[in-house]
Design an enzyme around this catalytic site. Structure first.
Site, mmCIF file in Angstrom:
data_model
loop_
_atom_site.group_PDB
_atom_site.id
_atom_site.type_symbol
_atom_site.label_atom_id
_atom_site.label_comp_id
_atom_site.label_asym_id
_atom_site.label_seq_id
_atom_site.Cartn_x
_atom_site.Cartn_y
_atom_site.Cartn_z
ATOM 1 N N SER A 125 1.004 -1.141 0.070
ATOM 2 C CA SER A 125 0.078 0.076 0.044
ATOM 3 C C SER A 125 0.857 1.192 0.071
ATOM 4 C CB SER A 125 -0.684 0.080 1.215
ATOM 5 O OG SER A 125 -1.460 1.172 1.344
ATOM 6 N N TYR A 149 -2.562 0.061 10.676
ATOM 7 C CA TYR A 149 -2.420 -0.716 9.147
ATOM 8 C C TYR A 149 -1.407 -0.445 8.575
ATOM 9 C CZ TYR A 149 -3.887 -0.960 4.550
ATOM 10 O OH TYR A 149 -3.767 -1.355 3.163
ATOM 11 N N LYS A 153 1.652 -3.298 6.932
ATOM 12 C CA LYS A 153 2.169 -3.285 5.596
ATOM 13 C C LYS A 153 3.682 -3.199 5.313
ATOM 14 C CE LYS A 153 -1.680 -4.079 3.280
ATOM 15 N NZ LYS A 153 -1.995 -5.493 2.576
#
Length: 339
Positions: A125, A149, A153
């Site tokens: 991402s 989050y 990643k």
């Protein structure tokens, strides 16, 4: 017969990639726990492709369940989508995110190594860039994270980089997505979030279809042309094509490569609202709300590396994005629950 395994294959990006792979002649297995997806998506993918897709229900943290798939089918490559992705939820439930996203990926890689499958396309991402100091953002930009989050990643990227250093015969692509929107032009598959949408386009669509009263635009005083946040929105069909190209790249390449998947063009929130209303001839009532903590003013990609390494560039226009989003939502006002 060899298969491409898609973890999280029934999700928004997974289902569109499954369709692209099936249409390109690949045999596909989806491994999904359906925490934020639907079996109906895979049924529709199979109908659209005119080809079968093998669907296995399971969690990537379940080593025995994953091993059973590799034992039963000859898997050649894994495209790893499975993961939790809501920023706000990650702040409230960090352990859940690290367990699912990070520990789940370690389990997956351990099983892959056991069965000598060493080709992996990872769904990363643009959040790994944090609040980038310069736009457009190149793959060489410094990395950081502003929430669990994004941190999950980034952790996975570091883990995969270390894996390739230790075992150079792996081939891994880290695909750093910007902001996926849109749907297949059939209107049969699309984005169907649980509860209140976290992303802009499904929220616009749900307002337009009457499921929600109005859109809240968080901040109109950013240093951007109209004061609202600017992002790089990429059509999910283009994104799926990028995964196909990444998979083909790994057929002849080892090592690890980080690649942006974006258009290289930034659109503001108001740009998206106005385009959606104009192209689809529907009203999208909105109100200006205070900025959200952690939001940044502008974020868009430098996509040159994808063209150079993969021969990929985004083809779909802003009009395509909003038209296909509305076709999906208007034909499926309650998402897959309609089926």
């Amino acid at each position: 017969m060899t298969y491409v395994l898609l973890t999280g294959g029934a999700g928004y990006i997974g289902s569109h990639t499954a369709l692209a792979l099936l249409r390109a002649g690949y045999q596909v297995i989806s491994f999904d726990n359906y925490s934020n997806s639907s079996t109906a998506a895979l049924q529709r993918v199979a109908q659209l492709a005119g080809a079968d897709i093998i669907s296995v229900s399971g969690d990537i943290r379940d080593e025995a369940a994953l091993s059973a798939v590799f034992r039963q089918y000859q898997v050649s490559t894994v495209v790893h989508f499975a993961g939790l992705k809501a920023v706000g939820e990650s702040v409230a439930m960090p352990l859940h995110y690290y367990d699912n996203n990070v520990a789940g990926t370690v389990t997956l890689c351990r099983v892959m190594r056991e069965f000598k499958v060493k080709k992996l396309v990872f769904s990363s991402s643009a959040t790994v860039y944090g609040d980038a100091k310069k736009v457009p953002i190149a793959e060489t930009s410094s990395r950081s994270a502003t929430n669990p989050y994004g941190q999950s990643k980034l952790m996975i990227e570091h883990i995969l980089e270390d894996l390739v250093k230790a075992e150079p015969d792996w081939g891994i692509t880290l695909l750093r997505y910007f902001n996926p929107v849109g749907a297949d032009s059939s209107g049969q598959i699309g984005e169907d979030p649980n509860g209140i949408p976290n992303n802009l386009m499904p929220f616009i669509s749900q307002v337009a279809v009457g499921k929600r009263d109005k859109l809240s635009i968080f901040g109109d005083d950013y240093p951007t042309p109209d004061g609202t946040g600017v992002r790089d929105y990429i059509h999910v069909v283009d994104l799926a094509a990028g995964h196909l190209k990444a998979l083909q790249y790994l057929e002849t390449n080892q090592g690890i490569a980080a690649i942006n998947l974006g258009t290289g063009t930034g659109y503001s929130v108001l740009d998206m609202v106005k385009a959606f209303s104009s192209v689809n001839n529907v009203d999208v009532p909105y109100q200006i709300a205070p900025r959200r903590p952690g939001d940044i003013a502008s974020c868009y990609a430098m996509p040159d590396k994808a063209l150079k390494l993969l021969g990929w560039r985004a083809e779909k226009t802003l009009d395509d994005m909003v038209r296909d989003s509305w076709r999906w939502q208007s034909q499926n006002p309650d998402g897959y629950s309609d089926s």
